[in-house]
Scaffold this motif. Structure first.
Motif, PDB file in Angstrom:
ATOM      1  N   LYS A 184      71.202 -14.676 -42.970  1.00 37.96           N
ATOM      2  CA  LYS A 184      71.307 -13.206 -42.889  1.00 37.96           C
ATOM      3  C   LYS A 184      69.956 -12.577 -42.526  1.00 37.96           C
ATOM      4  N   PHE A 185      68.889 -13.059 -43.148  1.00 35.74           N
ATOM      5  CA  PHE A 185      67.541 -12.569 -42.833  1.00 35.74           C
ATOM      6  C   PHE A 185      67.223 -12.799 -41.357  1.00 35.74           C
ATOM      7  N   SER A 186      67.562 -13.976 -40.863  1.00 37.43           N
ATOM      8  CA  SER A 186      67.306 -14.316 -39.461  1.00 37.43           C
ATOM      9  C   SER A 186      68.071 -13.389 -38.535  1.00 37.43           C
ATOM     10  N   LEU A 187      69.365 -13.234 -38.791  1.00 40.40           N
ATOM     11  CA  LEU A 187      70.208 -12.403 -37.922  1.00 40.40           C
ATOM     12  C   LEU A 187      69.757 -10.938 -37.951  1.00 40.40           C
ATOM     13  N   GLN A 188      69.374 -10.451 -39.123  1.00 40.58           N
ATOM     14  CA  GLN A 188      68.920  -9.070 -39.249  1.00 40.58           C
ATOM     15  C   GLN A 188      67.659  -8.823 -38.425  1.00 40.58           C
ATOM     16  N   ASN A 189      66.698  -9.733 -38.524  1.00 42.07           N
ATOM     17  CA  ASN A 189      65.448  -9.576 -37.779  1.00 42.07           C
ATOM     18  C   ASN A 189      65.660  -9.726 -36.278  1.00 42.07           C
ATOM     19  N   LEU A 190      66.532 -10.630 -35.898  1.00 41.62           N
ATOM     20  CA  LEU A 190      66.840 -10.804 -34.470  1.00 41.62           C
ATOM     21  C   LEU A 190      67.555  -9.575 -33.919  1.00 41.62           C
ATOM     22  N   TYR A 191      68.477  -9.034 -34.702  1.00 41.75           N
ATOM     23  CA  TYR A 191      69.174  -7.817 -34.292  1.00 41.75           C
ATOM     24  C   TYR A 191      68.176  -6.672 -34.085  1.00 41.75           C
TER      25      TYR A 191
ATOM     26  N   CYS B 244      48.278 -13.828 -27.626  1.00 44.98           N
ATOM     27  CA  CYS B 244      49.354 -12.884 -27.921  1.00 44.98           C
ATOM     28  C   CYS B 244      48.951 -11.934 -29.055  1.00 44.98           C
ATOM     29  N   GLN B 245      49.361 -10.695 -28.933  1.00 42.71           N
ATOM     30  CA  GLN B 245      49.105  -9.691 -29.969  1.00 42.71           C
ATOM     31  C   GLN B 245      50.292  -9.629 -30.921  1.00 42.71           C
ATOM     32  N   VAL B 246      50.037  -9.755 -32.212  1.00 44.91           N
ATOM     33  CA  VAL B 246      51.115  -9.682 -33.203  1.00 44.91           C
ATOM     34  C   VAL B 246      51.565  -8.230 -33.346  1.00 44.91           C
ATOM     35  N   LEU B 247      52.831  -7.985 -33.053  1.00 41.99           N
ATOM     36  CA  LEU B 247      53.410  -6.639 -33.165  1.00 41.99           C
ATOM     37  C   LEU B 247      54.117  -6.447 -34.502  1.00 41.99           C
ATOM     38  N   LYS B 248      54.709  -7.515 -35.006  1.00 39.70           N
ATOM     39  CA  LYS B 248      55.470  -7.446 -36.258  1.00 39.70           C
ATOM     40  C   LYS B 248      55.312  -8.774 -36.979  1.00 39.70           C
ATOM     41  N   CYS B 249      55.060  -8.700 -38.279  1.00 35.73           N
ATOM     42  CA  CYS B 249      54.978  -9.914 -39.091  1.00 35.73           C
ATOM     43  C   CYS B 249      55.698  -9.628 -40.406  1.00 35.73           C
ATOM     44  N   ASN B 250      56.888 -10.162 -40.521  1.00 33.60           N
ATOM     45  CA  ASN B 250      57.736  -9.889 -41.686  1.00 33.60           C
ATOM     46  C   ASN B 250      57.826 -11.153 -42.539  1.00 33.60           C
ATOM     47  N   CYS B 251      57.011 -11.207 -43.584  1.00 36.93           N
ATOM     48  CA  CYS B 251      57.008 -12.377 -44.471  1.00 36.93           C
ATOM     49  C   CYS B 251      57.751 -12.050 -45.759  1.00 36.93           C
ATOM     50  N   VAL B 252      58.623 -12.956 -46.167  1.00 36.52           N
ATOM     51  CA  VAL B 252      59.422 -12.753 -47.377  1.00 36.52           C
ATOM     52  C   VAL B 252      59.381 -14.007 -48.239  1.00 36.52           C
ATOM     53  N   SER B 253      59.754 -13.838 -49.505  1.00 36.04           N
ATOM     54  CA  SER B 253      59.696 -14.970 -50.440  1.00 36.04           C
ATOM     55  C   SER B 253      60.980 -15.799 -50.437  1.00 36.04           C
ATOM     56  N   LEU B 254      61.910 -15.517 -49.524  1.00 35.32           N
ATOM     57  CA  LEU B 254      63.139 -16.309 -49.445  1.00 35.32           C
ATOM     58  C   LEU B 254      62.825 -17.778 -49.227  1.00 35.32           C
ATOM     59  N   SER B 255      63.530 -18.653 -49.933  1.00 33.75           N
ATOM     60  CA  SER B 255      63.348 -20.088 -49.731  1.00 33.75           C
ATOM     61  C   SER B 255      64.696 -20.794 -49.792  1.00 33.75           C
ATOM     62  N   TYR B 256      64.761 -21.933 -49.129  1.00 34.06           N
ATOM     63  CA  TYR B 256      65.960 -22.765 -49.178  1.00 34.06           C
ATOM     64  C   TYR B 256      66.130 -23.371 -50.569  1.00 34.06           C
ATOM     65  N   SER B 257      67.319 -23.894 -50.826  1.00 31.38           N
ATOM     66  CA  SER B 257      67.566 -24.596 -52.091  1.00 31.38           C
ATOM     67  C   SER B 257      66.570 -25.740 -52.245  1.00 31.38           C
ATOM     68  N   GLU B 258      66.037 -25.876 -53.448  1.00 30.97           N
ATOM     69  CA  GLU B 258      65.016 -26.907 -53.690  1.00 30.97           C
ATOM     70  C   GLU B 258      65.492 -28.304 -53.338  1.00 30.97           C
ATOM     71  N   ALA B 259      66.772 -28.540 -53.515  1.00 37.21           N
ATOM     72  CA  ALA B 259      67.309 -29.873 -53.220  1.00 37.21           C
ATOM     73  C   ALA B 259      67.223 -30.212 -51.736  1.00 37.21           C
ATOM     74  N   TYR B 260      67.148 -29.167 -50.897  1.00 38.04           N
ATOM     75  CA  TYR B 260      67.180 -29.389 -49.452  1.00 38.04           C
ATOM     76  C   TYR B 260      65.811 -29.267 -48.789  1.00 38.04           C
ATOM     77  N   CYS B 261      64.977 -28.360 -49.300  1.00 34.28           N
ATOM     78  CA  CYS B 261      63.739 -28.070 -48.573  1.00 34.28           C
ATOM     79  C   CYS B 261      62.637 -27.644 -49.537  1.00 34.28           C
ATOM     80  N   SER B 262      61.455 -28.223 -49.356  1.00 28.56           N
ATOM     81  CA  SER B 262      60.301 -27.848 -50.177  1.00 28.56           C
ATOM     82  C   SER B 262      59.374 -26.962 -49.344  1.00 28.56           C
ATOM     83  N   HIS B 263      59.400 -25.650 -49.646  1.00 24.38           N
ATOM     84  CA  HIS B 263      58.526 -24.694 -48.971  1.00 24.38           C
ATOM     85  C   HIS B 263      58.490 -23.441 -49.833  1.00 24.38           C
ATOM     86  N   ASP B 264      57.737 -22.432 -49.378  1.00 20.25           N
ATOM     87  CA  ASP B 264      57.627 -21.206 -50.163  1.00 20.25           C
ATOM     88  C   ASP B 264      57.550 -20.008 -49.222  1.00 20.25           C
TER      89      ASP B 264
END
Length: 264
Positions: A40-47, A231-251
């Motif tokens: 949902k986050f991906s689709l919203q930002n792409l939209y 390239c010039q950064v126009l938008k940088c949208n960082c969020v704390s969303l993370s995948y399920s721990e069982a699937y992916c280790s990131h933050d």
């Protein structure tokens, strides 16, 4: 083999299973909430970038498409032509299956419906799928660690290079990542846009029983690498969303829109 970690290039070609990846991360209605929220986050930002943000043009090149099409659902409305690319033949085959409506192709309908809902009309999802299939004109092999990343394929300079959740997996270290971004910027027209989503502080992720790793990135590292690529950064949208721990280790996740300078 217990405890083995796969990384980059040949490991992906030999060990990556598209169906395992798709069912883990893109089971939109039946999968875990964390994975749904990231889609949902991906689709919203792409939209917001393509439908209302004014990014459009003739050619979009999607680098490291994987076996997925969700990242192109808004873009197909504002680009005349989309070129999809990936390193692994099995991902390209999975993409071709969907593009050609072959038996066994992954069912993206619930995600397509969500993208259409963002645009104001959930009911036009089949029209959206048909439009994307028409807009994707080429399916190419890519390797972001090589120059040129699309090999001998002749492609026009792009109005937009898109790369979603791919570069941190394709690059084993920060130097490789920075060099790869330079190559991607080289695919862009002056004034063209680079649009990317990366997992922050990434360590590894699971594809079925197999563990794949990549490069650990902080927000500042991503921004600096993009700027150093011209390239010039126009938008940088960082969020704390993370995948399920069982699937992916990131933050967290970082969505960036940048524009290539006139002389880069």
């Amino acid at each position: 083999m217990e405890g083995k970690v796969y990384i980059g290039g040949e490991d992906y070609e030999k060990e990556f299973t598209p169906k395992d990846y798709l069912t883990t991360y893109y089971s939109f209605h039946s999968g875990p909430v964390a994975e749904q929220e990231i889609v949902k986050f991906s689709l919203q930002n792409l939209y917001q970038t393509f439908s209302t943000g004014g990014v459009g043009g003739d050619v979009l090149i999607d680098i490291g498409s994987g076996p997925t099409i969700y990242q192109l659902l808004s873009a197909c409305e504002v680009f005349r032509e989309i070129i999809v690319t990936d390193y692994t033949p099995q991902n390209l085959q999975e993409l071709q299956k969907w593009l050609k409506k072959e038996p066994g192709a992954y069912d993206w309908s619930s995600i397509v419906q969500h993208a259409c809902e963002l645009e104001g009309d959930r009911s036009r999802w089949q029209e959206k799928e048909a439009k994307l299939r028409r807009t994707v004109t080429r399916v190419l092999r890519c390797d972001v660690t090589k120059t040129p990343p699309l090999g001998s394929a002749q492609v026009p300079l792009a109005d937009c290079v898109l790369t979603f959740l791919a570069m941190e997996c394709a690059c084993p270290d920060i130097d490789t990542y920075r060099a790869a971004l330079h190559r991607l910027a080289g695919l862009l027209k002056p004034g063209g846009h680079l649009v990317t989503l990366v997992t922050l502080r990434f360590q590894h992720y699971m594809v079925g029983p197999k563990k794949f790793s990549g490069v650990y990135l902080e927000k500042e590292m991503v921004e600096k690498a993009i700027q150093d690529a011209g390239c010039q950064v126009l938008k940088c949208n960082c969020v704390s969303l993370s995948y399920s721990e069982a699937y992916c280790s990131h933050d967290g996740l970082c969505f960036v829109v940048a524009r290539k300078g006139p002389s880069a």
